[in-house]
Design a protein around this motif. Structure first.
Motif, PDB file in Angstrom:
ATOM      1  N   MET A   1       0.969  -1.032   0.023  1.00 21.23           N
ATOM      2  CA  MET A   1       0.058   0.095   0.016  1.00 21.23           C
ATOM      3  C   MET A   1       0.896   1.196  -0.025  1.00 21.23           C
ATOM      4  N   SER A   2       0.635   2.265  -0.639  1.00 20.48           N
ATOM      5  CA  SER A   2       1.191   3.506  -0.957  1.00 20.48           C
ATOM      6  C   SER A   2       0.245   4.636  -0.419  1.00 20.48           C
ATOM      7  N   PHE A   3       0.714   5.619   0.315  1.00 18.52           N
ATOM      8  CA  PHE A   3       0.258   6.759   0.442  1.00 18.52           C
ATOM      9  C   PHE A   3       1.123   8.050  -0.071  1.00 18.52           C
ATOM     10  N   TYR A   4       0.482   9.290  -0.293  1.00 19.42           N
ATOM     11  CA  TYR A   4       0.829  10.404  -0.766  1.00 19.42           C
ATOM     12  C   TYR A   4       1.230  11.401   0.342  1.00 19.42           C
ATOM     13  N   ALA A   5       2.084  12.167   0.179  1.00 21.11           N
ATOM     14  CA  ALA A   5       2.175  13.279   1.098  1.00 21.11           C
ATOM     15  C   ALA A   5       3.112  14.376   0.379  1.00 21.11           C
ATOM     16  N   ASP A   6       2.550  15.567   0.820  1.00 17.50           N
ATOM     17  CA  ASP A   6       3.217  16.862   0.280  1.00 17.50           C
ATOM     18  C   ASP A   6       4.530  16.994   1.016  1.00 17.50           C
ATOM     19  N   ASP A   7       4.747  16.790   2.195  1.00 14.64           N
ATOM     20  CA  ASP A   7       5.613  16.767   2.893  1.00 14.64           C
ATOM     21  C   ASP A   7       6.285  15.450   3.397  1.00 14.64           C
ATOM     22  N   LEU A   8       7.094  14.756   2.437  1.00 13.68           N
ATOM     23  CA  LEU A   8       7.498  13.419   2.782  1.00 13.68           C
ATOM     24  C   LEU A   8       8.172  13.187   3.983  1.00 13.68           C
ATOM     25  N   ALA A   9       9.244  14.126   4.110  1.00 17.57           N
ATOM     26  CA  ALA A   9      10.090  14.121   5.484  1.00 17.57           C
ATOM     27  C   ALA A   9       9.122  14.085   6.597  1.00 17.57           C
ATOM     28  N   ALA A  10       8.071  14.779   6.685  1.00 16.16           N
ATOM     29  CA  ALA A  10       7.260  14.805   8.005  1.00 16.16           C
ATOM     30  C   ALA A  10       6.367  13.371   8.017  1.00 16.16           C
ATOM     31  N   ALA A  11       5.944  13.337   6.678  1.00 14.24           N
ATOM     32  CA  ALA A  11       5.312  12.159   6.830  1.00 14.24           C
ATOM     33  C   ALA A  11       6.097  10.725   7.337  1.00 14.24           C
ATOM     34  N   ARG A  12       7.294  10.649   6.869  1.00 12.45           N
ATOM     35  CA  ARG A  12       8.274   9.498   7.131  1.00 12.45           C
ATOM     36  C   ARG A  12       8.343   9.561   8.825  1.00 12.45           C
ATOM     37  N   ASP A  13       8.715  10.763   9.322  1.00 11.61           N
ATOM     38  CA  ASP A  13       9.035  10.964  10.652  1.00 11.61           C
ATOM     39  C   ASP A  13       7.628  10.523  11.387  1.00 11.61           C
ATOM     40  N   TRP A  14       6.417  11.134  11.016  1.00 10.88           N
ATOM     41  CA  TRP A  14       5.218  10.823  11.614  1.00 10.88           C
ATOM     42  C   TRP A  14       4.998   9.265  11.826  1.00 10.88           C
ATOM     43  N   TYR A  15       5.205   8.501  10.636  1.00  7.02           N
ATOM     44  CA  TYR A  15       4.921   7.040  10.699  1.00  7.02           C
ATOM     45  C   TYR A  15       6.213   6.573  11.545  1.00  7.02           C
ATOM     46  N   ALA A  16       7.280   6.745  11.687  1.00  7.72           N
ATOM     47  CA  ALA A  16       8.277   6.368  12.223  1.00  7.72           C
ATOM     48  C   ALA A  16       8.011   6.359  13.606  1.00  7.72           C
ATOM     49  N   GLU A  17       7.320   7.454  14.307  1.00  8.79           N
ATOM     50  CA  GLU A  17       7.054   7.664  15.562  1.00  8.79           C
ATOM     51  C   GLU A  17       5.837   6.689  15.738  1.00  8.79           C
ATOM     52  N   LEU A  18       4.830   6.560  15.001  1.00  8.67           N
ATOM     53  CA  LEU A  18       3.743   5.731  15.277  1.00  8.67           C
ATOM     54  C   LEU A  18       4.023   4.201  15.215  1.00  8.67           C
ATOM     55  N   PHE A  19       4.982   4.039  14.221  1.00  8.50           N
ATOM     56  CA  PHE A  19       5.213   2.449  14.461  1.00  8.50           C
ATOM     57  C   PHE A  19       6.678   2.200  15.157  1.00  8.50           C
ATOM     58  N   GLY A  20       7.196   3.160  15.478  1.00 11.63           N
ATOM     59  CA  GLY A  20       8.333   2.670  16.301  1.00 11.63           C
ATOM     60  C   GLY A  20       9.582   2.202  15.668  1.00 11.63           C
ATOM     61  N   VAL A  21       9.583   2.439  14.654  1.00 12.46           N
ATOM     62  CA  VAL A  21      10.688   1.928  13.448  1.00 12.46           C
ATOM     63  C   VAL A  21      10.893   2.936  12.358  1.00 12.46           C
ATOM     64  N   GLU A  22      12.228   3.187  12.220  1.00 11.22           N
ATOM     65  CA  GLU A  22      12.560   4.005  10.825  1.00 11.22           C
ATOM     66  C   GLU A  22      12.063   3.223   9.592  1.00 11.22           C
ATOM     67  N   ALA A  23      11.847   4.062   8.733  1.00  8.26           N
ATOM     68  CA  ALA A  23      11.563   3.804   7.337  1.00  8.26           C
ATOM     69  C   ALA A  23      13.165   2.798   6.960  1.00  8.26           C
ATOM     70  N   TYR A  24      12.751   1.652   6.289  1.00 11.00           N
ATOM     71  CA  TYR A  24      13.995   0.752   5.925  1.00 11.00           C
ATOM     72  C   TYR A  24      14.680   1.134   4.651  1.00 11.00           C
ATOM     73  N   TYR A  25      13.719   1.895   3.715  1.00  7.19           N
ATOM     74  CA  TYR A  25      14.175   2.213   2.511  1.00  7.19           C
ATOM     75  C   TYR A  25      13.624   3.664   2.053  1.00  7.19           C
ATOM     76  N   ALA A  26      14.704   4.233   1.416  1.00  8.50           N
ATOM     77  CA  ALA A  26      14.394   5.642   0.502  1.00  8.50           C
ATOM     78  C   ALA A  26      14.923   5.668  -0.581  1.00  8.50           C
ATOM     79  N   PHE A  27      14.150   6.312  -1.614  1.00  6.67           N
ATOM     80  CA  PHE A  27      14.736   6.295  -2.944  1.00  6.67           C
ATOM     81  C   PHE A  27      14.372   7.824  -3.429  1.00  6.67           C
ATOM     82  N   PRO A  28      15.436   8.440  -3.935  1.00  5.44           N
ATOM     83  CA  PRO A  28      16.629   8.112  -4.019  1.00  5.44           C
ATOM     84  C   PRO A  28      17.548   8.268  -2.986  1.00  5.44           C
TER      85      PRO A  28
END
Length: 138
Positions: A1-28
């Motif tokens: 599943m994929s979501f969209y975000a205008d502020d990708l860094a903020a979304a990444r950080d929000w979900y990392a806080e929610l899940f308690g894990v960092e995103a394991y992959y980023a491109f580029p």
């Protein structure tokens, strides 16, 4: 599943806080700002990707709606409260499904405009137990 975000860094950080894990992959990859990040979550390490909204199809709606994918949680009420405390807004209140079966759902809109469903489903837990997975997602 994929979501969209205008502020990708903020979304990444929000979900990392929610899940308690960092995103394991980023491109580029770093040091460039990512256009896509990915988490692996849940009992099956399901993919949750977040894409910079610049790459959304031109006809993609900006309002929340459509199909709701539900993520199983052990504590639905606690997770619902936590999501709201983190800035999500209610999309669907906590709702008993199936007349006393214990199957309960809710959905919120994350701060980036995506609908995130949560559920507690005894049948899902039975399936995990049957295949030897005993730890549900917290």
């Amino acid at each position: 599943m994929s979501f969209y975000a205008d502020d990708l860094a903020a979304a990444r950080d929000w979900y990392a806080e929610l899940f308690g894990v960092e995103a394991y992959y980023a491109f580029p990859p770093a040091p460039q700002a990512p256009a896509y990040v990915e988490f692996r979550i849940g009992d099956d390490a399901d993919e949750l990707g977040i894409i910079d909204r610049r790459y959304a199809p031109a006809a993609a709606p900006r309002e929340p709606g459509g199909a709701v994918m539900h993520w199983h949680v052990d504590d639905l009420e606690g997770t619902h409260r936590r999501l709201l405390a983190m800035g999500a807004t209610e999309y669907q209140p906590i709702t008993e499904q199936g007349g006393g079966s214990g199957f309960v759902t809710a959905a919120v809109v994350d701060p980036f405009g995506n609908v995130l469903g949560i559920m507690h489903n005894p049948h899902y837990l039975e399936m995990l137990e049957a295949r030897g997975t005993v730890d549900g997602v917290s």
